[in-house]
Scaffold this motif. Structure first.
Motif, PDB file in Angstrom:
ATOM      1  N   THR A  25     -22.715-135.063 -13.332  1.00 34.61           N
ATOM      2  CA  THR A  25     -22.029-136.574 -14.247  1.00 34.61           C
ATOM      3  C   THR A  25     -22.332-135.498 -14.963  1.00 34.61           C
ATOM      4  O   THR A  25     -21.808-136.171 -16.063  1.00 34.61           O
ATOM      5  CB  THR A  25     -23.260-136.760 -14.484  1.00 34.61           C
ATOM      6  OG1 THR A  25     -24.660-136.884 -13.914  1.00 34.61           O
ATOM      7  CG2 THR A  25     -23.567-137.956 -12.633  1.00 34.61           C
ATOM      8  N   TYR A  81      -6.373-137.517  -5.570  1.00 36.09           N
ATOM      9  CA  TYR A  81      -7.349-137.448  -6.947  1.00 36.09           C
ATOM     10  C   TYR A  81      -6.874-136.523  -7.462  1.00 36.09           C
ATOM     11  O   TYR A  81      -6.806-137.189  -8.800  1.00 36.09           O
ATOM     12  CB  TYR A  81      -9.237-137.391  -6.320  1.00 36.09           C
ATOM     13  CG  TYR A  81      -9.936-137.453  -7.166  1.00 36.09           C
ATOM     14  CD1 TYR A  81     -10.662-138.625  -7.748  1.00 36.09           C
ATOM     15  CD2 TYR A  81     -10.262-136.274  -8.326  1.00 36.09           C
ATOM     16  CE1 TYR A  81     -11.435-138.871  -9.018  1.00 36.09           C
ATOM     17  CE2 TYR A  81     -11.120-135.975  -9.294  1.00 36.09           C
ATOM     18  CZ  TYR A  81     -11.770-137.696  -9.257  1.00 36.09           C
ATOM     19  OH  TYR A  81     -11.882-137.597 -10.501  1.00 36.09           O
ATOM     20  N   GLU A 116      -3.778-139.629  -8.607  1.00 34.65           N
ATOM     21  CA  GLU A 116      -4.544-140.001  -9.100  1.00 34.65           C
ATOM     22  C   GLU A 116      -4.231-141.855  -8.139  1.00 34.65           C
ATOM     23  O   GLU A 116      -5.227-143.021  -8.809  1.00 34.65           O
ATOM     24  CB  GLU A 116      -5.078-140.599 -10.949  1.00 34.65           C
ATOM     25  CG  GLU A 116      -4.865-139.028 -11.336  1.00 34.65           C
ATOM     26  CD  GLU A 116      -4.401-138.916 -12.467  1.00 34.65           C
ATOM     27  OE1 GLU A 116      -5.060-139.769 -13.509  1.00 34.65           O
ATOM     28  OE2 GLU A 116      -4.423-138.116 -13.104  1.00 34.65           O
ATOM     29  N   TYR A 138     -14.589-143.736  -2.785  1.00 36.42           N
ATOM     30  CA  TYR A 138     -15.461-143.079  -4.495  1.00 36.42           C
ATOM     31  C   TYR A 138     -15.225-144.018  -5.216  1.00 36.42           C
ATOM     32  O   TYR A 138     -15.995-144.414  -6.163  1.00 36.42           O
ATOM     33  CB  TYR A 138     -14.929-142.173  -4.099  1.00 36.42           C
ATOM     34  CG  TYR A 138     -14.978-141.045  -5.486  1.00 36.42           C
ATOM     35  CD1 TYR A 138     -15.980-140.814  -5.151  1.00 36.42           C
ATOM     36  CD2 TYR A 138     -14.401-141.543  -6.552  1.00 36.42           C
ATOM     37  CE1 TYR A 138     -16.543-139.770  -6.545  1.00 36.42           C
ATOM     38  CE2 TYR A 138     -14.561-140.796  -8.302  1.00 36.42           C
ATOM     39  CZ  TYR A 138     -15.745-140.309  -7.890  1.00 36.42           C
ATOM     40  OH  TYR A 138     -15.835-139.296  -8.460  1.00 36.42           O
ATOM     41  N   ASP A 139     -14.298-144.781  -5.755  1.00 36.75           N
ATOM     42  CA  ASP A 139     -14.776-145.977  -6.887  1.00 36.75           C
ATOM     43  C   ASP A 139     -15.432-146.877  -6.331  1.00 36.75           C
ATOM     44  O   ASP A 139     -16.443-146.969  -7.440  1.00 36.75           O
ATOM     45  CB  ASP A 139     -12.812-146.582  -7.090  1.00 36.75           C
ATOM     46  CG  ASP A 139     -11.946-145.594  -7.868  1.00 36.75           C
ATOM     47  OD1 ASP A 139     -12.316-144.774  -7.977  1.00 36.75           O
ATOM     48  OD2 ASP A 139     -10.452-145.815  -7.511  1.00 36.75           O
ATOM     49  N   LYS A 198     -17.669-145.613  -9.306  1.00 34.40           N
ATOM     50  CA  LYS A 198     -17.116-146.071 -10.035  1.00 34.40           C
ATOM     51  C   LYS A 198     -17.199-147.094 -10.732  1.00 34.40           C
ATOM     52  O   LYS A 198     -18.204-147.481 -11.746  1.00 34.40           O
ATOM     53  CB  LYS A 198     -16.077-145.379 -10.113  1.00 34.40           C
ATOM     54  CG  LYS A 198     -14.839-145.884 -11.262  1.00 34.40           C
ATOM     55  CD  LYS A 198     -13.469-145.561 -11.296  1.00 34.40           C
ATOM     56  CE  LYS A 198     -12.399-146.233 -12.516  1.00 34.40           C
ATOM     57  NZ  LYS A 198     -10.654-146.746 -12.081  1.00 34.40           N
ATOM     58  N   TRP A 199     -18.197-147.940  -9.353  1.00 35.72           N
ATOM     59  CA  TRP A 199     -18.654-149.781 -10.231  1.00 35.72           C
ATOM     60  C   TRP A 199     -19.923-149.437  -9.701  1.00 35.72           C
ATOM     61  O   TRP A 199     -20.178-150.728  -9.768  1.00 35.72           O
ATOM     62  CB  TRP A 199     -17.572-150.357  -9.285  1.00 35.72           C
ATOM     63  CG  TRP A 199     -15.987-150.437  -9.460  1.00 35.72           C
ATOM     64  CD1 TRP A 199     -15.008-149.723  -8.868  1.00 35.72           C
ATOM     65  CD2 TRP A 199     -15.482-150.138 -11.049  1.00 35.72           C
ATOM     66  NE1 TRP A 199     -13.316-150.121  -9.556  1.00 35.72           N
ATOM     67  CE2 TRP A 199     -13.898-150.126 -11.035  1.00 35.72           C
ATOM     68  CE3 TRP A 199     -16.060-150.660 -12.319  1.00 35.72           C
ATOM     69  CZ2 TRP A 199     -12.816-150.398 -11.400  1.00 35.72           C
ATOM     70  CZ3 TRP A 199     -15.389-150.555 -13.290  1.00 35.72           C
ATOM     71  CH2 TRP A 199     -13.687-150.633 -12.733  1.00 35.72           C
ATOM     72  N   TRP A 200     -20.388-148.149  -9.577  1.00 34.25           N
ATOM     73  CA  TRP A 200     -21.754-148.625  -8.024  1.00 34.25           C
ATOM     74  C   TRP A 200     -21.893-149.557  -7.453  1.00 34.25           C
ATOM     75  O   TRP A 200     -23.006-150.218  -7.411  1.00 34.25           O
ATOM     76  CB  TRP A 200     -22.845-148.704  -9.964  1.00 34.25           C
ATOM     77  CG  TRP A 200     -22.158-146.978 -10.031  1.00 34.25           C
ATOM     78  CD1 TRP A 200     -21.875-146.807 -11.683  1.00 34.25           C
ATOM     79  CD2 TRP A 200     -22.568-146.463  -9.897  1.00 34.25           C
ATOM     80  NE1 TRP A 200     -22.181-146.079 -12.280  1.00 34.25           N
ATOM     81  CE2 TRP A 200     -22.309-145.287 -11.217  1.00 34.25           C
ATOM     82  CE3 TRP A 200     -23.977-145.611  -9.135  1.00 34.25           C
ATOM     83  CZ2 TRP A 200     -22.627-143.822 -11.247  1.00 34.25           C
ATOM     84  CZ3 TRP A 200     -23.581-143.894  -8.850  1.00 34.25           C
ATOM     85  CH2 TRP A 200     -23.299-143.352  -9.773  1.00 34.25           C
TER      86      TRP A 200
END
Lengths: 265, 293
Positions: A207, B234, B238, B253-254, B258-260
């Motif tokens: 990270t 990616y 993108e 992945y997103d 990215k949004w958890w």
């Protein structure tokens, strides 16, 4: 005609790599003129200087070298021991365990990524070198190829050593390891290349920039900053040159591992 | 034999322990996670976690973004696998031809893209296929063709990624095909030649059938690999333009990192796994029916 076809195909295969090399040696900005030049008129290392001085490439090279080397050493130790045990030592549940391992080959890595992230977060290993290495330390592929190779060792040799009173550790280090050296080289090249080139997991677990490996750093450079073509090509070259050279030197071992690995399919 | 049993465990134990912690437990954990609504609130405090059963899977089946990602991935697999394998077989046949020379050097050159770091190669591709100043469009214009908006047009972005994947991966399949070709008994070709069979007939009636087991393995490996498309979109596109290159793994992945929404991401991972498994199973069945394996 056969030769022509081969030359054509090889040209297509190598062109992007040669273009990368050529553009990386152009003075900054030269590659962005129209029409784009094919060869640098005055080759210079200016792009590499920018890369290492401004973008901190040295740090990423160090990270990648460290991660790939340690992963290779540790996985060599773990996979060799296990492969040897599955080939030559008798223990309860051996066959069933091995079937379980081979069965696990159908599971793609991504089903483990989310829980592995949480597990490593709980262990405090997010954004650490150990976190990047964790999923690569033991591979079914590694255990499998060592087992296949070690099976060909004659049992009489091991028994003779045991009758002479040799300990199991001594037998492994002094009798087995010298005989399975070729497969060790194969496994080492494979692991090093896989670890060096790995992208998705390092992208997830790292990270902060300070631990970035080269592929993650390069992807960040290309996505987030508007970069000069020459600098990016220099970055791509630095990222891929070490593994290309390693492959060129040890390709016989690499191809052998590839063929052994595909038999499992 | 009692001491040896212990020795076996001593040698295999460390590897099995590491594998259990970093692989087997996460697999089970992932399955469990896919049945929860794990989101950023749960990341902050586990008490916010709720069990939702198959809820994530049902939501996914009604989510246009998932279907579009699945469609993009299938496009990549259906077009990319035959192209890659075709190139690989052609290259292997050329390398194995009795008129070929410098096989070692050619094999190395053709295999080089495989060991190239995928991110580095993707970066090169991104600049080569640049619409305005990319070398590919400049070459197209030099021979009098129209430039193509490779990475800016939703219709061309995926074909560009497919070309990239074929270039990057055909060497791998080629090496396997080459090993398969070299295992064919040369006597078969001699006999066919004496019977007056032409080169295309020899290819059709000897090479292809004898190569069938290899083709099956290569096919299974390539299909499984191509379903896991991620690094290429990616880095090169993108996910764009207009989401046209968002693959299933990209969506995972997103969603996840990215949004958890780690619960939803796990469900995506298991759906993809189920799909790969089902397709591989069908390919195997098809091959068995034809008597290839």
């Amino acid at each position: 005609m056969v030769l022509g076809g081969l030359i054509g195909l090889a040209g297509c295969a190598l062109f992007p790599l040669l273009w990368m090399l050529s553009v990386s040696l152009m003075p900054p900005g030269a590659a962005d003129t129209l029409p784009p030049p094919l060869l640098p008129q005055h080759p210079t290392l200016a792009n590499y200087r920018v890369l290492f001085a401004q973008d901190g490439m040295g740090r990423y090279v160090f990270n990648s070298l460290l991660v790939a080397s340690v992963t290779t050493l540790v996985s060599l130790g773990l996979n060799l021991g296990a492969g040897y045990a599955f080939a030559k030592l008798h223990f309860v549940g051996r066959e069933r365990l091995f079937q379980l391992l081979v069965g696990a080959l159908v599971l793609p890595a991504q089903v483990t990524m989310m829980p592995l992230f949480l597990l490593l977060k709980w262990m405090g290993l997010v954004n650490t070198y150990v976190g990047v290495m964790a999923p690569m330390l033991v591979t079914v592929f590694g255990i499998f190829i060592v087992r296949q190779y070690a099976r060909s060792l004659p049992d009489e040799l091991l028994e003779a050593a045991r009758i002479d009173g040799a300990g199991e550790g001594w037998i492994f280090l002094r009798v087995v390891v010298p005989l399975i050296k070729p497969i060790m080289v194969t496994l080492a090249v494979f692991t090093f290349l896989a670890s060096w080139n790995d992208f998705m997991w390092p992208l997830i677990i790292l990270t902060g920039q300070e631990h970035y490996t080269l592929p993650v750093a390069l992807a960040a450079l290309s996505r987030e900053h508007a970069q000069d073509t020459g600098t990016m090509m220099a970055g791509a070259l630095v990222t891929t040159l070490p593994v290309l050279v390693l492959f060129l030197v040890l390709q016989r071992h690499y191809i052998q591992g590839l063929l052994l690995g595909s038999v499992k399919g | 034999m009692r001491p040896q049993r212990l020795t076996g465990w001593l040698f295999a134990g460390p590897a099995l322990a590491v594998m259990t912690v970093f692989f087997f437990i996460p697999v089970l954990g992932g399955l469990a996670l896919s049945l929860t609504d794990f989101d950023p609130y749960a990341l902050a405090d586990w008490h916010n976690l709720r069990f939702v059963g198959l809820g994530n899977y049902l939501v996914l089946l009604e989510r246009p973004a998932f279907w579009s990602a699945l469609g993009n991935t299938l496009y990549f697999v259906v077009a990319g696998v035959p192209l890659t394998m075709g190139l690989a077989l052609a290259a292997a046949l050329l390398l194995n031809h009795r008129l070929a020379r410098w096989q070692g050097a050619f094999r190395t050159a053709l295999f080089a893209p495989v060991v190239t770091t995928v991110v580095a190669a993707a970066v090169v591709w991104r600049y080569l296929f640049n619409t305005r100043a990319g070398m590919i469009n400049v070459a197209l214009q030099a021979v009098g063709l129209q430039p193509v908006d490779w990475l800016g047009n939703p219709r061309w972005a995926m074909p560009t990624l497919i070309l990239f994947a074929a270039w990057k991966n055909f060497g791998y399949d080629m090496v396997l095909f080459l090993a398969g070709l070299q295992a064919i008994d040369p006597f078969l070709y001699e006999a066919a030649r004496l019977d007056g069979a032409s080169a295309p007939r020899r290819f059709w009636h000897i090479t292809l059938p004898m190569l069938a087991p290899t083709t099956l393995i290569v096919g299974l490996l390539t299909v499984a690999g191509y379903f896991q498309l991620f690094a290429e979109p990616y880095v090169i596109t993108e996910g764009g333009p207009l989401q046209s290159t968002v693959s299933v793994l990209y969506l995972m992945y997103d969603d996840g990192f990215k949004w958890w929404h780690l619960g939803m991401a796990s469900a995506i991972a298991f759906l993809l796994f189920a799909l790969i498994y089902a397709v591989s199973f069908m390919l195997l069945r098809l091959a068995r029916k034809r008597g290839a394996a």
